[in-house]
Each structure stands twice: as C-alpha cells, then as structure tokens.
Design a protein around this motif. Structure first.
Motif, PDB file in Angstrom:
ATOM      1  N   ARG A  56     -18.528 101.519 -18.027  1.00 37.13           N
ATOM      2  CA  ARG A  56     -17.627 100.390 -17.809  1.00 37.13           C
ATOM      3  C   ARG A  56     -16.852 100.654 -16.526  1.00 37.13           C
ATOM      4  O   ARG A  56     -16.274 101.726 -16.342  1.00 37.13           O
ATOM      5  N   ASP A  57     -16.851  99.669 -15.640  1.00 35.23           N
ATOM      6  CA  ASP A  57     -16.158  99.839 -14.375  1.00 35.23           C
ATOM      7  C   ASP A  57     -14.672  99.560 -14.528  1.00 35.23           C
ATOM      8  O   ASP A  57     -14.167  99.309 -15.628  1.00 35.23           O
ATOM      9  N   GLY A  58     -13.946  99.601 -13.414  1.00 36.04           N
ATOM     10  CA  GLY A  58     -12.504  99.421 -13.460  1.00 36.04           C
ATOM     11  C   GLY A  58     -12.068  98.060 -13.944  1.00 36.04           C
ATOM     12  O   GLY A  58     -10.936  97.888 -14.402  1.00 36.04           O
ATOM     13  N   ALA A  59     -12.963  97.068 -13.843  1.00 33.01           N
ATOM     14  CA  ALA A  59     -12.649  95.719 -14.318  1.00 33.01           C
ATOM     15  C   ALA A  59     -12.996  95.527 -15.773  1.00 33.01           C
ATOM     16  O   ALA A  59     -12.848  94.424 -16.319  1.00 33.01           O
ATOM     17  N   GLY A  60     -13.495  96.583 -16.430  1.00 36.05           N
ATOM     18  CA  GLY A  60     -13.832  96.501 -17.848  1.00 36.05           C
ATOM     19  C   GLY A  60     -15.217  95.980 -18.147  1.00 36.05           C
ATOM     20  O   GLY A  60     -15.559  95.746 -19.308  1.00 36.05           O
ATOM     21  N   ASP A  61     -16.044  95.809 -17.106  1.00 34.97           N
ATOM     22  CA  ASP A  61     -17.392  95.272 -17.295  1.00 34.97           C
ATOM     23  C   ASP A  61     -18.391  96.400 -17.560  1.00 34.97           C
ATOM     24  O   ASP A  61     -18.364  97.431 -16.881  1.00 34.97           O
ATOM     25  N   LYS A  62     -19.284  96.180 -18.522  1.00 30.61           N
ATOM     26  CA  LYS A  62     -20.340  97.147 -18.787  1.00 30.61           C
ATOM     27  C   LYS A  62     -21.482  96.941 -17.807  1.00 30.61           C
ATOM     28  O   LYS A  62     -21.950  95.821 -17.597  1.00 30.61           O
ATOM     29  N   ILE A  63     -21.944  98.025 -17.214  1.00 28.51           N
ATOM     30  CA  ILE A  63     -23.052  98.003 -16.257  1.00 28.51           C
ATOM     31  C   ILE A  63     -24.098  99.001 -16.726  1.00 28.51           C
ATOM     32  O   ILE A  63     -23.773 100.141 -17.075  1.00 28.51           O
ATOM     33  N   GLU A  64     -25.343  98.567 -16.747  1.00 26.72           N
ATOM     34  CA  GLU A  64     -26.436  99.413 -17.235  1.00 26.72           C
ATOM     35  C   GLU A  64     -27.543  99.464 -16.193  1.00 26.72           C
ATOM     36  O   GLU A  64     -27.861  98.454 -15.560  1.00 26.72           O
TER      37      GLU A  64
END
Length: 270
Positions: free
Chosen positions: A53-61
């Motif tokens: 999860r990045d600093g904006a709270g988004d999950k990235i895979e």
C-alpha cells in the motif's frame, strides 16, 4: 447498493514479445463508503509478485510474464457493497499529507484561463467546501462532456480552451483550479454504475477529490455534476491521470501494441 464488476483489459502485439511486467492499482479502496464482498485480479498466464500500500493508501500489485507473448490479458471480477457518503472519503487510511497534492503536473498546470476561472468562481466565498463546490460547478459549465474530442495526453488547459472533453479532462481542470486557489486536489480512478439520470454510463470513470479542512477529502465529479455516491467504486488516486493509472506495464520486444478494454457493472441488489 451491491455492484458486480467485470473488467477485462487485453494488450495485443503484432509480433511476439520477450516478456512483460505489470503494476496494477485495481483494488477497491478501504473506507466507510465501500466494502469488498469478493474481488479477484489475475494476469492470465502471469506470475504474481509483491504487493504493498502506497502513501495514499492504495494497494498496488506486480505481475510478470515470460514470452513469447502475443497478448497480455488482465481480468478483474468482483462484488462491492457501496454506501452514499455524499462524496466524503470517511475512514480512509493514508500517510501522505494533503499538501503533497498542491504540486502541479504537466496535465494539471493552471494557465491564465484556468486561473481566471478559479478566481472568478470563488469570488466572495469564504468556506473551503463552498469553494470546492463552486470550482466543480465552474468546470462543469466550462467543459461540455463530449467523448472523442480529446485524448489521453490532453492537458487541463487544452480541454478548457477547447470547451469539450471527458471525465479525465473535467478532473484535471478541477484539480488545476483547486490547486491554484490553495486547495489540495487529486485525481481518482474507479467505476461508475450509472449517470445521475439513471442511464447506463461508461463504467470506467474518473473524478477529483479536494481536501477540505475539518472534513477531509471530498469527491467531485464535474462530468456528472455531483459528488460520488453509492453508484461509484473508488480504486485509487494520484496527482493526475497518469499517476493514478489502474494499469501500468512494460513489454520487451519489437511488436506494436493495441489495446482493448471491456468494463461492465451491474446492480446485484438495490
């Protein structure tokens, strides 16, 4: 509302590619306005890598594929329960400070016309929330919704000068205007079930969020003249469309690439 989502992206190549890697931001945000019932993301024939999860709270895979490749197929299937919070991103956890979204990008640079639109829109208005609503209304009035007249690299300034565009252009213009008057703003990607009139809408959608002191991030969709409600599924955010892209990838080889995207939303329960 309970929404079923089917989203298939296909990259095709006219010559075999040696390999490909994909970075996917295709996971519904965690906040009080939506709850994932089930959700799956797959790159057909690919190998799932790490996720964070990045600093904006988004999950990235991340995913990788070995060649030879003639196509890359990304499938998303799921079901999400949504709640109307009048656009407020309540209960969302993130680390990046709002001030990080005052940075301009090429797509959201405020030229003289955008600065004038922003200043005229908020004249005599003191509250941040009222300013954000006024800016969204001004952008909706200045840029008519018309598919096909702009492209992926059209800037906010170009769309405003043209007076026409799509949801990406509306979002970029609102972001540029908000940042000019000191309001942090960001681009949001996601899905939309139907327009405000109840008519089916192009399911892949984008809007903007503006940070309001004391309230937090609030979504505004100038393309539809409203704040996101239970018809919307939020995926992720960024400084602009490129930064918030749900799919980023790179393929190695000499082939020319073509893209086909199919997105469908249906109400499972209302």
């Amino acid at each position: 509302m309970i929404l079923d989502v089917s989203h298939v992206t296909v990259y095709r190549y006219d010559a075999s590619m040696r390999s490909a890697v994909q970075s996917l931001r295709l996971f519904p945000s965690r906040f009080d306005g939506q709850r994932v019932i089930r959700w799956s993301v797959e790159v057909v024939g690919g190998m799932r890598g790490g996720s964070f999860r990045d600093g904006a709270g988004d999950k990235i895979e991340s995913w990788s594929l070995r060649g030879p490749l003639q196509e890359v197929v990304i499938r998303v299937e799921g079901q999400v329960e949504t709640v109307d919070l009048a656009g407020v991103l309540r209960g969302h956890r993130e680390l990046a400070p709002p001030e990080a979204y005052l940075r301009e990008t090429l797509a959201t640079d405020a030229d003289a016309a955008i600065r004038t639109l922003a200043e005229d829109a908020i004249e005599g208005i003191s509250g941040d929330l009222e300013k954000a609503h006024a800016l969204a209304g001004a952008v909706a009035e200045a840029i008519a919704y018309r598919p096909g007249v702009t492209h992926a690299h059209t800037t906010a300034a170009e769309a405003l000068k043209l007076g026409e565009g799509v949801c990406q252009d509306h979002a970029h213009a609102l972001i540029a205007a908000a940042r000019h008057v000191g309001l942090p703003a960001r681009y949001v990607s996601g899905y939309l079930f139907a327009g405000a009139d109840g008519e089916p809408h192009e399911a892949a959608h984008a809007w903007a969020e503006v940070f309001v002191a004391g309230l937090g991030w609030v979504g505004f969709d100038p393309a539809n003249g409203c704040c996101p409600d239970d018809r919307y599924i939020r995926l992720g955010s960024g400084l602009d469309a490129r930064d918030a892209a749900p799919i980023r990838g790179l393929a190695r080889g000499e082939g020319e690439e073509s893209l086909d995207v199919t997105v469908a939303l249906a109400a499972a329960q209302q």
